[in-house]
Design a protein around this motif. Structure first.
Motif, PDB file in Angstrom:
ATOM      1  N   MET A   1     -64.118 -77.695 105.658  1.00 56.25           N
ATOM      2  CA  MET A   1     -63.050 -76.655 104.928  1.00 56.25           C
ATOM      3  C   MET A   1     -63.742 -75.773 104.873  1.00 56.25           C
ATOM      4  N   TYR A   2     -63.149 -74.980 104.596  1.00 51.42           N
ATOM      5  CA  TYR A   2     -63.491 -73.841 104.058  1.00 51.42           C
ATOM      6  C   TYR A   2     -64.012 -72.979 102.310  1.00 51.42           C
ATOM      7  N   GLN A   3     -64.625 -72.024 102.628  1.00 45.81           N
ATOM      8  CA  GLN A   3     -65.868 -72.122 101.106  1.00 45.81           C
ATOM      9  C   GLN A   3     -64.723 -72.530  99.533  1.00 45.81           C
ATOM     10  N   LEU A   4     -63.764 -72.051 100.179  1.00 45.62           N
ATOM     11  CA  LEU A   4     -62.640 -72.404  98.098  1.00 45.62           C
ATOM     12  C   LEU A   4     -62.443 -73.785  98.621  1.00 45.62           C
ATOM     13  N   GLY A   5     -62.511 -74.445  99.677  1.00 46.51           N
ATOM     14  CA  GLY A   5     -62.242 -76.489  99.678  1.00 46.51           C
ATOM     15  C   GLY A   5     -63.571 -76.635  98.973  1.00 46.51           C
ATOM     16  N   HIS A   6     -64.879 -76.429 100.021  1.00 51.54           N
ATOM     17  CA  HIS A   6     -65.948 -76.945  99.283  1.00 51.54           C
ATOM     18  C   HIS A   6     -66.592 -76.882  97.696  1.00 51.54           C
ATOM     19  N   TYR A   7     -65.796 -75.321  96.635  1.00 49.16           N
ATOM     20  CA  TYR A   7     -66.388 -75.690  95.511  1.00 49.16           C
ATOM     21  C   TYR A   7     -65.112 -76.384  94.833  1.00 49.16           C
ATOM     22  N   GLY A   8     -63.477 -76.581  95.385  1.00 51.75           N
ATOM     23  CA  GLY A   8     -62.841 -77.555  94.549  1.00 51.75           C
ATOM     24  C   GLY A   8     -63.840 -78.921  95.116  1.00 51.75           C
ATOM     25  N   ILE A   9     -64.638 -78.893  96.120  1.00 54.99           N
ATOM     26  CA  ILE A   9     -64.855 -80.953  96.339  1.00 54.99           C
ATOM     27  C   ILE A   9     -66.015 -80.969  94.620  1.00 54.99           C
ATOM     28  N   ALA A  10     -66.925 -79.946  95.244  1.00 56.24           N
ATOM     29  CA  ALA A  10     -67.755 -79.805  94.051  1.00 56.24           C
ATOM     30  C   ALA A  10     -67.271 -79.802  93.118  1.00 56.24           C
ATOM     31  N   MET A  11     -66.552 -79.079  92.537  1.00 63.19           N
ATOM     32  CA  MET A  11     -65.706 -79.097  90.445  1.00 63.19           C
ATOM     33  C   MET A  11     -65.505 -80.496  91.241  1.00 63.19           C
ATOM     34  N   LEU A  12     -64.216 -81.052  91.857  1.00 65.67           N
ATOM     35  CA  LEU A  12     -63.900 -82.433  91.610  1.00 65.67           C
ATOM     36  C   LEU A  12     -65.416 -83.920  91.225  1.00 65.67           C
ATOM     37  N   VAL A  13     -66.135 -83.439  92.364  1.00 69.98           N
ATOM     38  CA  VAL A  13     -67.190 -84.787  92.062  1.00 69.98           C
ATOM     39  C   VAL A  13     -68.378 -84.782  91.054  1.00 69.98           C
ATOM     40  N   TYR A  14     -68.458 -83.096  90.699  1.00 70.74           N
ATOM     41  CA  TYR A  14     -68.820 -82.958  89.037  1.00 70.74           C
ATOM     42  C   TYR A  14     -68.860 -83.186  88.023  1.00 70.74           C
ATOM     43  N   ASN A 137     -57.004 -74.395 107.527  1.00 70.81           N
ATOM     44  CA  ASN A 137     -55.828 -75.330 106.283  1.00 70.81           C
ATOM     45  C   ASN A 137     -55.778 -74.566 105.261  1.00 70.81           C
ATOM     46  N   ARG A 138     -55.257 -73.339 105.125  1.00 68.77           N
ATOM     47  CA  ARG A 138     -54.634 -72.522 103.688  1.00 68.77           C
ATOM     48  C   ARG A 138     -54.189 -73.596 102.882  1.00 68.77           C
ATOM     49  N   VAL A 139     -53.573 -74.770 103.367  1.00 69.97           N
ATOM     50  CA  VAL A 139     -52.923 -75.837 102.050  1.00 69.97           C
ATOM     51  C   VAL A 139     -53.913 -76.513 101.711  1.00 69.97           C
ATOM     52  N   ALA A 140     -54.726 -76.998 102.288  1.00 66.31           N
ATOM     53  CA  ALA A 140     -56.128 -78.226 101.975  1.00 66.31           C
ATOM     54  C   ALA A 140     -57.217 -77.423 101.138  1.00 66.31           C
ATOM     55  N   ASN A 141     -57.296 -75.921 101.583  1.00 66.87           N
ATOM     56  CA  ASN A 141     -58.598 -75.950 100.884  1.00 66.87           C
ATOM     57  C   ASN A 141     -58.006 -75.090  99.183  1.00 66.87           C
ATOM     58  N   TYR A 142     -57.003 -74.850  99.512  1.00 67.41           N
ATOM     59  CA  TYR A 142     -56.196 -74.215  98.145  1.00 67.41           C
ATOM     60  C   TYR A 142     -55.727 -75.056  97.908  1.00 67.41           C
ATOM     61  N   GLY A 143     -55.706 -76.005  97.875  1.00 64.57           N
ATOM     62  CA  GLY A 143     -55.495 -77.196  97.037  1.00 64.57           C
ATOM     63  C   GLY A 143     -56.438 -78.181  96.504  1.00 64.57           C
ATOM     64  N   LEU A 144     -57.435 -78.449  97.495  1.00 65.28           N
ATOM     65  CA  LEU A 144     -58.837 -78.898  96.485  1.00 65.28           C
ATOM     66  C   LEU A 144     -59.180 -78.348  96.211  1.00 65.28           C
ATOM     67  N   PHE A 145     -58.986 -77.079  95.800  1.00 59.96           N
ATOM     68  CA  PHE A 145     -59.904 -75.631  94.811  1.00 59.96           C
ATOM     69  C   PHE A 145     -59.418 -76.221  93.907  1.00 59.96           C
ATOM     70  N   ALA A 146     -57.639 -76.235  93.775  1.00 56.71           N
ATOM     71  CA  ALA A 146     -56.997 -76.514  92.950  1.00 56.71           C
ATOM     72  C   ALA A 146     -57.489 -78.106  92.090  1.00 56.71           C
ATOM     73  N   LEU A 147     -57.413 -79.002  92.281  1.00 58.74           N
ATOM     74  CA  LEU A 147     -57.999 -80.447  92.260  1.00 58.74           C
ATOM     75  C   LEU A 147     -59.509 -79.856  91.420  1.00 58.74           C
ATOM     76  N   GLY A 148     -60.420 -79.347  92.002  1.00 55.40           N
ATOM     77  CA  GLY A 148     -61.532 -79.397  91.143  1.00 55.40           C
ATOM     78  C   GLY A 148     -61.731 -78.202  89.758  1.00 55.40           C
ATOM     79  N   VAL A 149     -60.297 -77.249  89.966  1.00 56.84           N
ATOM     80  CA  VAL A 149     -60.182 -76.345  88.606  1.00 56.84           C
ATOM     81  C   VAL A 149     -59.686 -77.474  88.016  1.00 56.84           C
TER      82      VAL A 149
END
Length: 163
Positions: A1-14, A137-149
């Protein structure tokens, strides 16, 4: 994953962890924890800048997660006199938990990719991958970020209604 995807997963889990801290009467610790999680979400990718360290090698392992947890536990101990009574929790324990969890969320993001990770390094060089999406994958990274937010927003709104 790229940076935004990792931010999203961190927020989602936290999000549920932060909620549990708030409900247990430790709101400041919850906010600090969220900042630490997002702030260290991409730490394992420091291997891009380290000579002689293979990408997704040692820094993408459970051993590294424990090491980061240990470093944050020591930092928490050093900060203990300054935050005495403010966090409501032992800063060393909180530091260890956040450091270990943050790196683990990074591993979770990278196991989704074809390249995978070697979480049991140095005991095993075996790679694990769910092979769901390329890291870029931009969709995956932005999608994970959106899920985290979204998870964070739902948690904050839910906690506001409880209060």
């Amino acid at each position: 994953m790229y940076q935004l995807g990792h931010y999203g997963i961190a927020m989602l889990v936290y999000a549920p962890v932060g909620a549990a801290l708030v409900l247990a009467g430790h709101p400041f610790a919850a906010y600090v924890g969220g900042a630490v999680m997002v702030g260290t979400a991409t730490l394992p990718d420091c291997d891009h800048r380290l000579p002689l360290v293979e990408h997704r090698g040692p820094t993408h392992s459970l051993a590294f997660a424990l090491l980061v947890g240990g470093v944050l536990a020591v930092a928490g101990s050093a900060l203990a006199p300054a935050v005495d009574g403010v966090l409501g929790l032992d800063p060393a324990v909180l530091g260890f938990a956040l450091g270990t969890l943050s790196v683990s969320t990074h591993l979770l993001g990278d196991v989704l990719t074809p390249m995978g990770i070697r979480p049991l390094w140095p005991l095993s060089r075996r790679r694990y991958s769910l092979n769901l999406t390329p890291a870029k994958n931009r969709v995956a990274n932005y999608g994970l970020f959106a899920l985290g937010v979204l998870a964070t927003a739902v948690t904050v709104v839910g906690l506001a209604r409880v209060a």
